[in-house]
Write an enzyme that holds these catalytic residues in place. Structure first.
Site, PDB file in Angstrom:
ATOM      1  N   ASP A 221      37.229   1.665  46.414  1.00 41.23           N
ATOM      2  CA  ASP A 221      36.959   1.414  48.222  1.00 41.23           C
ATOM      3  C   ASP A 221      37.240   3.202  48.459  1.00 41.23           C
ATOM      4  OD1 ASP A 221      37.118   0.420  50.714  1.00 41.23           O
ATOM      5  OD2 ASP A 221      37.178  -1.356  50.218  1.00 41.23           O
ATOM      6  N   LEU A 222      36.325   3.385  50.012  1.00 44.76           N
ATOM      7  CA  LEU A 222      37.032   4.717  50.803  1.00 44.76           C
ATOM      8  C   LEU A 222      37.979   4.612  51.473  1.00 44.76           C
ATOM      9  CD1 LEU A 222      33.442   5.524  51.490  1.00 44.76           C
ATOM     10  CD2 LEU A 222      34.003   6.324  49.757  1.00 44.76           C
TER      11      LEU A 222
ATOM     12  N   SER B 151      22.068   6.170  62.653  1.00 45.13           N
ATOM     13  CA  SER B 151      20.460   5.223  62.459  1.00 45.13           C
ATOM     14  C   SER B 151      20.309   4.950  64.142  1.00 45.13           C
ATOM     15  CB  SER B 151      21.896   3.138  62.531  1.00 45.13           C
ATOM     16  OG  SER B 151      20.343   2.743  63.051  1.00 45.13           O
ATOM     17  N   ALA B 152      18.883   4.296  63.985  1.00 46.80           N
ATOM     18  CA  ALA B 152      18.269   4.534  65.659  1.00 46.80           C
ATOM     19  C   ALA B 152      18.633   4.290  66.161  1.00 46.80           C
ATOM     20  CB  ALA B 152      16.984   4.255  65.397  1.00 46.80           C
TER      21      ALA B 152
ATOM     22  N   TYR C 244      28.688  -2.488  65.223  1.00 45.85           N
ATOM     23  CA  TYR C 244      27.868  -1.504  63.892  1.00 45.85           C
ATOM     24  C   TYR C 244      27.806  -0.665  64.585  1.00 45.85           C
ATOM     25  CZ  TYR C 244      24.498  -0.592  60.891  1.00 45.85           C
ATOM     26  OH  TYR C 244      23.213   0.645  60.427  1.00 45.85           O
TER      27      TYR C 244
ATOM     28  N   LYS D 237      28.614   4.058  64.080  1.00 43.51           N
ATOM     29  CA  LYS D 237      27.552   5.017  63.959  1.00 43.51           C
ATOM     30  C   LYS D 237      27.310   5.911  64.773  1.00 43.51           C
ATOM     31  CE  LYS D 237      25.370   3.749  60.233  1.00 43.51           C
ATOM     32  NZ  LYS D 237      26.192   3.900  58.989  1.00 43.51           N
TER      33      LYS D 237
ATOM     34  N   ASN E 235      13.512   1.744  60.062  1.00 46.38           N
ATOM     35  CA  ASN E 235      13.675   0.324  59.319  1.00 46.38           C
ATOM     36  C   ASN E 235      13.220   0.437  57.928  1.00 46.38           C
ATOM     37  OD1 ASN E 235      13.918  -0.288  62.385  1.00 46.38           O
ATOM     38  ND2 ASN E 235      13.814  -2.201  61.132  1.00 46.38           N
TER      39      ASN E 235
HETATM   40  P1  NAD Z   1      23.620  -1.351  51.693  1.00 43.57           P
HETATM   41  O1  NAD Z   1      24.806  -2.544  52.252  1.00 43.57           O
HETATM   42  O2  NAD Z   1      23.354  -1.572  50.331  1.00 43.57           O
HETATM   43  O3  NAD Z   1      24.189  -0.001  50.927  1.00 43.57           O
HETATM   44  C1  NAD Z   1      25.869   0.072  51.335  1.00 43.57           C
HETATM   45  C2  NAD Z   1      26.986   0.460  49.891  1.00 43.57           C
HETATM   46  O4  NAD Z   1      27.610   1.076  50.374  1.00 43.57           O
HETATM   47  C3  NAD Z   1      27.096  -1.125  49.463  1.00 43.57           C
HETATM   48  O5  NAD Z   1      26.382  -0.639  47.998  1.00 43.57           O
HETATM   49  C4  NAD Z   1      28.666  -1.457  49.577  1.00 43.57           C
HETATM   50  O6  NAD Z   1      28.398  -2.156  48.752  1.00 43.57           O
HETATM   51  C5  NAD Z   1      29.259  -0.008  49.737  1.00 43.57           C
HETATM   52  N1  NAD Z   1      30.434   0.119  50.658  1.00 43.57           N
HETATM   53  C6  NAD Z   1      30.211  -0.536  52.150  1.00 43.57           C
HETATM   54  N2  NAD Z   1      31.620   0.223  52.499  1.00 43.57           N
HETATM   55  C7  NAD Z   1      31.992   0.549  51.215  1.00 43.57           C
HETATM   56  C8  NAD Z   1      33.772   0.821  51.442  1.00 43.57           C
HETATM   57  N3  NAD Z   1      34.943   0.817  52.054  1.00 43.57           N
HETATM   58  N4  NAD Z   1      33.922   1.678  49.731  1.00 43.57           N
HETATM   59  C9  NAD Z   1      32.805   2.313  49.341  1.00 43.57           C
HETATM   60  N5  NAD Z   1      32.144   1.453  48.702  1.00 43.57           N
HETATM   61  C10 NAD Z   1      31.200   1.625  50.615  1.00 43.57           C
HETATM   62  O7  NAD Z   1      22.580  -0.783  53.026  1.00 43.57           O
HETATM   63  P2  NAD Z   1      22.116   0.006  52.895  1.00 43.57           P
HETATM   64  O8  NAD Z   1      21.028  -0.254  53.990  1.00 43.57           O
HETATM   65  O9  NAD Z   1      21.781   0.840  51.865  1.00 43.57           O
HETATM   66  O10 NAD Z   1      22.305   1.326  53.458  1.00 43.57           O
HETATM   67  C11 NAD Z   1      22.750   2.294  53.969  1.00 43.57           C
HETATM   68  C12 NAD Z   1      23.177   3.297  54.980  1.00 43.57           C
HETATM   69  O11 NAD Z   1      22.683   3.179  55.857  1.00 43.57           O
HETATM   70  C13 NAD Z   1      24.469   2.706  55.806  1.00 43.57           C
HETATM   71  O12 NAD Z   1      25.707   2.776  56.343  1.00 43.57           O
HETATM   72  C14 NAD Z   1      23.817   1.719  56.686  1.00 43.57           C
HETATM   73  O13 NAD Z   1      24.650   1.517  57.992  1.00 43.57           O
HETATM   74  C15 NAD Z   1      23.081   2.818  56.908  1.00 43.57           C
HETATM   75  N6  NAD Z   1      22.011   2.670  57.837  1.00 43.57           N
HETATM   76  C16 NAD Z   1      20.949   1.532  57.254  1.00 43.57           C
HETATM   77  C17 NAD Z   1      19.472   0.117  57.853  1.00 43.57           C
HETATM   78  C18 NAD Z   1      18.735  -0.558  57.182  1.00 43.57           C
HETATM   79  O14 NAD Z   1      17.637  -1.154  57.631  1.00 43.57           O
HETATM   80  N7  NAD Z   1      18.921  -0.637  55.264  1.00 43.57           N
HETATM   81  C19 NAD Z   1      19.050   1.449  58.660  1.00 43.57           C
HETATM   82  C20 NAD Z   1      19.984   2.471  59.396  1.00 43.57           C
HETATM   83  C21 NAD Z   1      21.543   3.063  58.974  1.00 43.57           C
HETATM   84  N1  UFG Z   2      12.350 -10.393  63.448  1.00 45.64           N
HETATM   85  C1  UFG Z   2      11.719 -11.290  63.667  1.00 45.64           C
HETATM   86  N2  UFG Z   2      12.206 -12.751  62.265  1.00 45.64           N
HETATM   87  C2  UFG Z   2      13.552 -12.288  61.754  1.00 45.64           C
HETATM   88  C3  UFG Z   2      13.827 -11.105  61.611  1.00 45.64           C
HETATM   89  C4  UFG Z   2      13.584 -10.180  62.633  1.00 45.64           C
HETATM   90  O1  UFG Z   2      11.233 -12.133  64.492  1.00 45.64           O
HETATM   91  O2  UFG Z   2      13.824 -13.218  60.977  1.00 45.64           O
HETATM   92  C5  UFG Z   2      12.014  -9.030  64.523  1.00 45.64           C
HETATM   93  C6  UFG Z   2      13.277  -8.675  65.167  1.00 45.64           C
HETATM   94  O3  UFG Z   2      13.146  -9.415  66.353  1.00 45.64           O
HETATM   95  C7  UFG Z   2      12.447  -7.326  65.119  1.00 45.64           C
HETATM   96  C8  UFG Z   2      11.666  -6.744  63.942  1.00 45.64           C
HETATM   97  O4  UFG Z   2      11.309  -8.293  64.280  1.00 45.64           O
HETATM   98  O5  UFG Z   2      11.959  -6.642  66.397  1.00 45.64           O
HETATM   99  C9  UFG Z   2      13.215  -6.095  62.859  1.00 45.64           C
HETATM  100  O6  UFG Z   2      14.135  -6.657  63.260  1.00 45.64           O
HETATM  101  P1  UFG Z   2      14.638  -6.088  62.069  1.00 45.64           P
HETATM  102  O7  UFG Z   2      16.268  -6.898  61.955  1.00 45.64           O
HETATM  103  O8  UFG Z   2      14.271  -6.483  60.339  1.00 45.64           O
HETATM  104  O9  UFG Z   2      15.621  -5.071  62.386  1.00 45.64           O
HETATM  105  P2  UFG Z   2      15.901  -4.510  63.176  1.00 45.64           P
HETATM  106  O10 UFG Z   2      14.766  -3.380  64.452  1.00 45.64           O
HETATM  107  O11 UFG Z   2      16.668  -5.391  64.230  1.00 45.64           O
HETATM  108  O12 UFG Z   2      17.408  -3.359  63.065  1.00 45.64           O
HETATM  109  C10 UFG Z   2      17.341  -2.204  62.345  1.00 45.64           C
HETATM  110  C11 UFG Z   2      18.587  -2.726  61.484  1.00 45.64           C
HETATM  111  C12 UFG Z   2      19.638  -2.396  62.236  1.00 45.64           C
HETATM  112  C13 UFG Z   2      19.352  -0.969  62.506  1.00 45.64           C
HETATM  113  C14 UFG Z   2      17.915  -0.820  63.187  1.00 45.64           C
HETATM  114  C15 UFG Z   2      18.036   0.384  64.512  1.00 45.64           C
HETATM  115  O13 UFG Z   2      18.637  -3.671  60.872  1.00 45.64           O
HETATM  116  O14 UFG Z   2      20.512  -2.162  61.305  1.00 45.64           O
HETATM  117  O15 UFG Z   2      17.432  -1.590  62.753  1.00 45.64           O
HETATM  118  O16 UFG Z   2      17.542   0.997  63.465  1.00 45.64           O
HETATM  119  F1  UFG Z   2      20.349  -0.799  63.446  1.00 45.64           F
END
Ligand code: NAD
Ligand code: UFG
Length: 334
Positions: A58-59, A124-125, A148, A152, A178
């Site tokens: 864990d970090l 993240s965006a 969240y 970021k 996304n």
């Molecule tokens: P994910 O949850 O699949 O991966 C994150 C990993 O980090 C997991 O394996 C989790 O076990 C590990 N983790 C969390 N906290 C920890 C800690 N304290 N110590 C060690 N390990 C830890 O998520 P992802 O979708 O792969 O996202 C990766 C990164 O990108 C995240 O920082 C997330 O916020 C960012 N991000 C994701 C999205 C998205 O839509 N997936 C969009 C924008 C930004």
């Molecule tokens: N949506 C639906 N039904 C669902 C889920 C989503 O209609 O069950 C719609 C949302 O209203 C949105 C689009 O699908 O219009 C995308 O939604 P997501 O939840 O897949 O993604 P978001 O754009 O809301 O959020 C994502 C990541 C966040 C990040 C954000 C900005 O999940 O972590 O993009 O980059 F912060």
């Protein structure tokens, strides 16, 4: 010399580890497995023929984290580890601040101590907030609407301050749009625990009959068909963006924010249609009220990534849907 990947067994991390191993980098993963599974290491090995070094740490545990820097000569870090569910962050903000902020502070302090100052961070965006108009450019004003997102933005600010204090830091802040899709092998992909919050994982579960009906959150936005528009990017394209970002960080001091998106926006209805065509499955949906905190349109200006990283997303929405379906089908039949 190796690259440390925090969160390397997670969704984006695991795809990035595959790309790193494919180009011959030595990879060390640190993950506490709070949102991923140890089996991912087998999948990575099946795809690449190589098994990354893995530490279940864990970090927040600074001593154990430091041990990794003692054991290995870490040359760069890609920092994915963090909690990422927007809704959950509103309910348990302290857990999010502690995990994401303290985890990052611990990491940076140890990096500083071991003079490892190349860092690529997963932003993240979401930091573009509600008040900008797409396409989002890196120089737009930033704001957030949930804990969240605030973690970021705070981490971006911390890393910018770190560079101001010490110009030996080489930092890239990647703002993802996304990410969807899966590795083309069908071995790696996104499989959230419980009911998915995000669109594609939900659509995938409706397609295989695990969930009954998708709720589309609003059809009265000022968009092409009234439903929300997003910049969906294939996770393998995103992973490749990290390879370019590490190469860039090695050569450039600074704390540079760079969007990773395609620059194209697709509506929810367009995504559903593309998924139906790719999977040959029907996706039931109903129109539901808008979801709190959603914006109408979010897509990237992707020109800075092209200019600085020489990187551009390649894969189409059809490929994203096809690869997602291959992954979920394989998982359902396992
Ligand atoms: P994910 O949850 O699949 O991966 C994150 C990993 O980090 C997991 O394996 C989790 O076990 C590990 N983790 C969390 N906290 C920890 C800690 N304290 N110590 C060690 N390990 C830890 O998520 P992802 O979708 O792969 O996202 C990766 C990164 O990108 C995240 O920082 C997330 O916020 C960012 N991000 C994701 C999205 C998205 O839509 N997936 C969009 C924008 C930004
Ligand atoms: N949506 C639906 N039904 C669902 C889920 C989503 O209609 O069950 C719609 C949302 O209203 C949105 C689009 O699908 O219009 C995308 O939604 P997501 O939840 O897949 O993604 P978001 O754009 O809301 O959020 C994502 C990541 C966040 C990040 C954000 C900005 O999940 O972590 O993009 O980059 F912060």
């Amino acid at each position: 010399m190796g690259i440390l990947v925090t969160g390397g067994t997670g969704y984006i991390g695991s795809h990035t580890v595959v790309e790193l191993l494919e180009i011959g980098e030595e990879v060390i993963i640190v993950d506490n497995l709070c949102n991923s599974s140890i089996d991912v290491l087998d999948k990575i090995e099946m795809i690449t023929g190589k098994r990354p070094v893995f530490y279940e740490i864990d970090l927040l545990d600074k001593e154990k984290l430091e041990f990794v820097f003692k054991e290995h000569q870490i040359e760069s870090v890609i920092h994915f580890a963090g909690l990422k569910a927007v809704g959950e962050s509103v309910k348990i903000p302290l857990t999010y601040y502690e995990n994401n902020i303290t985890g990052t502070l611990n990491l940076c302090k140890i990096m500083e101590k071991y003079e490892c100052r190349n860092l690529v961070f997963s932003s993240s965006a979401t930091v573009y907030g509600m008040n900008n108009t797409a396409p989002f450019r890196e120089d737009m004003p930033l704001s957030t609407t949930n804990p969240y997102g605030t973690t970021k933005l705070m981490i971006e600010n911390i890393l910018r301050d770190l560079y101001v204090a010490n110009h030996d830091w080489h930092i890239v802040l990647l703002r993802y749009f996304n990410p969807i899709g899966a590795h083309e092998s069908g071995l790696l992909g996104e499989n959230p625990k419980g009911i998915p919050n995000n669109l594609l994982p939900y659509v995938m579960q409706v397609a295989i009959g695990k969930l009954e009906c998708l709720s589309i959150y609003g059809d009265d936005y000022d968009t092409k068909d009234g439903t929300g528009v997003r910049d969906y990017i294939h996770v393998v394209d995103l992973a490749k963006g990290h390879i370019s970002a590490v190469e860039y960080a090695r050569k450039h001091e600074g704390a540079e924010a760079i969007n990773l998106g395609t620059g194209n926006g697709y509506s929810v209805l367009e995504v559903v249609k593309a998924f139906e065509e790719a999977s040959h499955k029907h996706v039931n949906y109903r129109i539901a009220p808008r979801r709190d905190g959603d914006i109408a349109i979010c897509y990237a200006d992707a020109s800075k990534a092209k200019k600085l990283l020489n990187w551009e997303a390649q894969k189409t929405i059809d490929e994203m849907c096809m690869d997602s379906y291959r992954f979920i089908e394989k998982l359902a039949n396992a």
